[in-house]
Design a protein around this motif. Structure first.
Motif, PDB file in Angstrom:
ATOM      1  N   GLN A 122       0.968  -1.059  -0.025  1.00  0.00           N
ATOM      2  CA  GLN A 122       0.048  -0.023  -0.137  1.00  0.00           C
ATOM      3  C   GLN A 122       0.795   1.255  -0.089  1.00  0.00           C
ATOM      4  O   GLN A 122       0.508   2.404  -0.820  1.00  0.00           O
ATOM      5  N   GLN A 123       2.040   1.299   0.809  1.00  0.00           N
ATOM      6  CA  GLN A 123       2.873   2.391   0.705  1.00  0.00           C
ATOM      7  C   GLN A 123       3.508   2.419  -0.634  1.00  0.00           C
ATOM      8  O   GLN A 123       3.873   3.604  -1.162  1.00  0.00           O
ATOM      9  N   LEU A 124       4.020   1.387  -1.248  1.00  0.00           N
ATOM     10  CA  LEU A 124       4.594   1.217  -2.519  1.00  0.00           C
ATOM     11  C   LEU A 124       3.740   1.905  -3.381  1.00  0.00           C
ATOM     12  O   LEU A 124       4.146   2.825  -4.501  1.00  0.00           O
ATOM     13  N   LEU A 125       2.620   1.911  -3.540  1.00  0.00           N
ATOM     14  CA  LEU A 125       1.770   2.335  -4.590  1.00  0.00           C
ATOM     15  C   LEU A 125       1.238   4.010  -4.421  1.00  0.00           C
ATOM     16  O   LEU A 125       0.967   4.678  -5.243  1.00  0.00           O
ATOM     17  N   LEU A 126       1.947   4.607  -3.427  1.00  0.00           N
ATOM     18  CA  LEU A 126       2.011   6.009  -3.305  1.00  0.00           C
ATOM     19  C   LEU A 126       2.980   6.620  -4.130  1.00  0.00           C
ATOM     20  O   LEU A 126       2.927   7.814  -4.522  1.00  0.00           O
ATOM     21  N   ASN A 127       4.083   5.830  -4.589  1.00  0.00           N
ATOM     22  CA  ASN A 127       5.066   6.194  -5.499  1.00  0.00           C
ATOM     23  C   ASN A 127       4.336   6.339  -7.072  1.00  0.00           C
ATOM     24  O   ASN A 127       4.449   5.459  -7.683  1.00  0.00           O
ATOM     25  N   VAL A 128       3.816   7.464  -7.276  1.00  0.00           N
ATOM     26  CA  VAL A 128       3.289   7.730  -8.583  1.00  0.00           C
ATOM     27  C   VAL A 128       4.312   7.107  -9.790  1.00  0.00           C
ATOM     28  O   VAL A 128       3.530   7.006 -10.889  1.00  0.00           O
ATOM     29  N   ALA A 129       5.413   7.494  -9.553  1.00  0.00           N
ATOM     30  CA  ALA A 129       6.323   7.204 -10.799  1.00  0.00           C
ATOM     31  C   ALA A 129       6.528   5.777 -10.994  1.00  0.00           C
ATOM     32  O   ALA A 129       7.286   5.401 -11.942  1.00  0.00           O
ATOM     33  N   LEU A 130       6.166   4.867 -10.193  1.00  0.00           N
ATOM     34  CA  LEU A 130       6.302   3.591 -10.181  1.00  0.00           C
ATOM     35  C   LEU A 130       5.242   2.594 -11.283  1.00  0.00           C
ATOM     36  O   LEU A 130       4.242   2.942 -10.958  1.00  0.00           O
ATOM     37  N   PRO A 131       5.576   2.123 -12.293  1.00  0.00           N
ATOM     38  CA  PRO A 131       4.795   1.590 -13.273  1.00  0.00           C
ATOM     39  C   PRO A 131       4.408   0.221 -12.541  1.00  0.00           C
ATOM     40  O   PRO A 131       5.325  -0.494 -12.097  1.00  0.00           O
ATOM     41  N   ILE A 132       2.918  -0.067 -13.013  1.00  0.00           N
ATOM     42  CA  ILE A 132       2.745  -1.259 -12.416  1.00  0.00           C
ATOM     43  C   ILE A 132       2.285  -2.319 -13.579  1.00  0.00           C
ATOM     44  O   ILE A 132       1.230  -1.769 -14.214  1.00  0.00           O
ATOM     45  N   HIS A 133       2.966  -3.164 -13.929  1.00  0.00           N
ATOM     46  CA  HIS A 133       2.762  -4.328 -15.081  1.00  0.00           C
ATOM     47  C   HIS A 133       1.770  -4.964 -14.971  1.00  0.00           C
ATOM     48  O   HIS A 133       1.096  -5.530 -15.595  1.00  0.00           O
ATOM     49  N   LYS A 134       1.920  -5.708 -13.660  1.00  0.00           N
ATOM     50  CA  LYS A 134       0.895  -6.896 -13.317  1.00  0.00           C
ATOM     51  C   LYS A 134       0.826  -6.969 -11.980  1.00  0.00           C
ATOM     52  O   LYS A 134       1.744  -6.636 -10.926  1.00  0.00           O
ATOM     53  N   LEU A 135      -0.311  -7.644 -11.388  1.00  0.00           N
ATOM     54  CA  LEU A 135      -0.502  -8.317 -10.033  1.00  0.00           C
ATOM     55  C   LEU A 135      -0.564  -9.548 -10.392  1.00  0.00           C
ATOM     56  O   LEU A 135      -1.313 -10.050 -11.139  1.00  0.00           O
ATOM     57  N   LEU A 136       0.010 -10.356  -9.481  1.00  0.00           N
ATOM     58  CA  LEU A 136      -0.256 -11.848  -9.358  1.00  0.00           C
ATOM     59  C   LEU A 136      -0.746 -12.285  -7.785  1.00  0.00           C
ATOM     60  O   LEU A 136      -0.241 -11.907  -7.076  1.00  0.00           O
ATOM     61  N   LEU A 137      -2.042 -12.731  -7.844  1.00  0.00           N
ATOM     62  CA  LEU A 137      -2.628 -12.944  -6.339  1.00  0.00           C
ATOM     63  C   LEU A 137      -2.491 -14.470  -6.413  1.00  0.00           C
ATOM     64  O   LEU A 137      -3.241 -15.313  -7.203  1.00  0.00           O
ATOM     65  N   ILE A 138      -2.161 -15.021  -5.241  1.00  0.00           N
ATOM     66  CA  ILE A 138      -1.926 -16.476  -4.983  1.00  0.00           C
ATOM     67  C   ILE A 138      -2.626 -16.941  -3.775  1.00  0.00           C
ATOM     68  O   ILE A 138      -2.466 -16.220  -2.634  1.00  0.00           O
ATOM     69  N   GLY A 139      -3.443 -18.082  -3.854  1.00  0.00           N
ATOM     70  CA  GLY A 139      -4.087 -18.576  -2.587  1.00  0.00           C
ATOM     71  C   GLY A 139      -4.476 -20.055  -2.827  1.00  0.00           C
ATOM     72  O   GLY A 139      -4.234 -20.569  -3.788  1.00  0.00           O
ATOM     73  N   GLU A 140      -5.072 -20.586  -1.977  1.00  0.00           N
ATOM     74  CA  GLU A 140      -5.980 -21.810  -2.088  1.00  0.00           C
ATOM     75  C   GLU A 140      -6.890 -21.497  -3.337  1.00  0.00           C
ATOM     76  O   GLU A 140      -7.480 -20.277  -3.349  1.00  0.00           O
ATOM     77  N   SER A 141      -7.158 -22.481  -3.999  1.00  0.00           N
ATOM     78  CA  SER A 141      -7.884 -22.570  -5.215  1.00  0.00           C
ATOM     79  C   SER A 141      -9.269 -21.913  -4.922  1.00  0.00           C
ATOM     80  O   SER A 141      -9.513 -21.049  -5.740  1.00  0.00           O
ATOM     81  N   GLU A 142     -10.072 -22.327  -3.980  1.00  0.00           N
ATOM     82  CA  GLU A 142     -11.548 -21.934  -3.642  1.00  0.00           C
ATOM     83  C   GLU A 142     -11.499 -20.262  -3.441  1.00  0.00           C
ATOM     84  O   GLU A 142     -12.262 -19.721  -3.726  1.00  0.00           O
ATOM     85  N   GLU A 143     -10.516 -20.040  -2.609  1.00  0.00           N
ATOM     86  CA  GLU A 143     -10.383 -18.658  -2.174  1.00  0.00           C
ATOM     87  C   GLU A 143      -9.940 -17.735  -3.551  1.00  0.00           C
ATOM     88  O   GLU A 143     -10.761 -16.758  -3.613  1.00  0.00           O
TER      89      GLU A 143
END
Length: 277
Positions: free
Chosen positions: A147-168
């Motif tokens: 959440q703090q990292l997202l405050l850096n407006v100069a940081l490009p965000i190319h992908k989010l990868l969300l990992i957990g148990e399959s059902e979740e």
């Protein structure tokens, strides 16, 4: 179509040029110099980050070719200086990312958040999911407060990868889909891997960008893949080759098939449709 007309080859990595032990198709090192002599670029396309792809390009001696990272969110080219520069970059909407991260923190706290920016991989903490991904890609994440990292407006965000148990992850996908975010695209790369990129990102769009970059008509391209996110690319290319280890629905996307990833499917396809014609 006459296979001799192929002027550009794009291949997926996992489940395609890599076997089930994450080893590269052992015939490719003999095949790719033949493509090089014919001035046919062999380009890797993957959901992986640059750091997860560059060692493979080095192993195959194809570092002069662009690499399609994050399924097309970032396309890089190595310069004579040794540095990689961006040919194409499609970044996530920061406000939509912030919303998704806040939801995960409050509603799905066990899900691991992986944020990819350029060549860097950021995680909130090292957990079992991070270790599994690191073992596969041979990368090491940077632990940061996301959440703090997202405050850096100069940081490009190319992908989010969300990992957990399959059902979740299934529940999280449904939740995110219902948000109807205008700039984000969601898909499962595994039962427990939810990937998020900009809605304009896909391997088929990267194929279009690189066909224009090389001034090669789409009908003179060949694409090889094994998974659902490869279907648009396989359908768009002049020759779409599906691996025998692909799910049945993926196999239906093209009538051209090669052997599986444990039996040199990629190198056999190149021989059959380009070299031996």
């Amino acid at each position: 179509m006459n296979s001799r007309q192929i002027q550009l080859v794009i291949s997926d990595i996992d489940g395609t040029i890599l076997n089930d032990h994450h080893l590269v198709d052992d015939q490719l090192k003999d095949i790719l110099p033949v493509l090089h002599q014919k001035a046919i670029p062999f380009i890797l396309a993957s959901a992986r980050s640059p750091k997860g792809m560059i060692p493979i390009t080095e192993e195959l001696n194809i570092t002069d070719n662009p690499i399609i990272c994050y399924n097309g969110a970032l396309v890089l080219k190595k310069q004579k200086s040794g540095h990689y520069t961006s040919l194409f970059s499609h970044e996530l909407d920061r406000e939509e990312v912030r919303l998704i991260v806040d939801i995960i923190k409050s509603e799905f706290p066990e899900v691991a958040i992986n944020l990819y920016s350029g060549s860097e991989w950021y995680v909130a903490k090292n957990d079992k999911w991070t270790k599994i991904e690191a073992d596969i890609t041979k990368e090491h994440p940077i632990v940061k407060n996301i959440q703090q990292l997202l405050l850096n407006v100069a940081l490009p965000i190319h992908k989010l990868l969300l990992i957990g148990e399959s059902e979740e992850i299934k529940q999280l996908l449904e939740y995110c889909t219902n948000l109807r975010l205008p700039n984000s695209s969601f898909y499962l790369s595994k039962d427990n891997y939810l990937e998020i990129t900009h809605r304009d990102v896909s391997k088929d769009k990267a194929l279009v960008e690189l066909s224009k970059y090389y001034d090669v008509p789409l009908e003179n391209t060949m694409a090889i893949g094994d998974n659902f996110n490869d279907i648009p690319m396989l359908s768009l290319a002049g020759l779409g080759i599906v691996m025998d280890n692909a799910p049945e629905e993926v196999k239906k996307s093209t009538n051209l098939k090669t052997t599986d990833n444990n039996n040199n499917g990629v190198s056999k396809a190149i021989r059959k449709f380009i070299i031996d014609t």
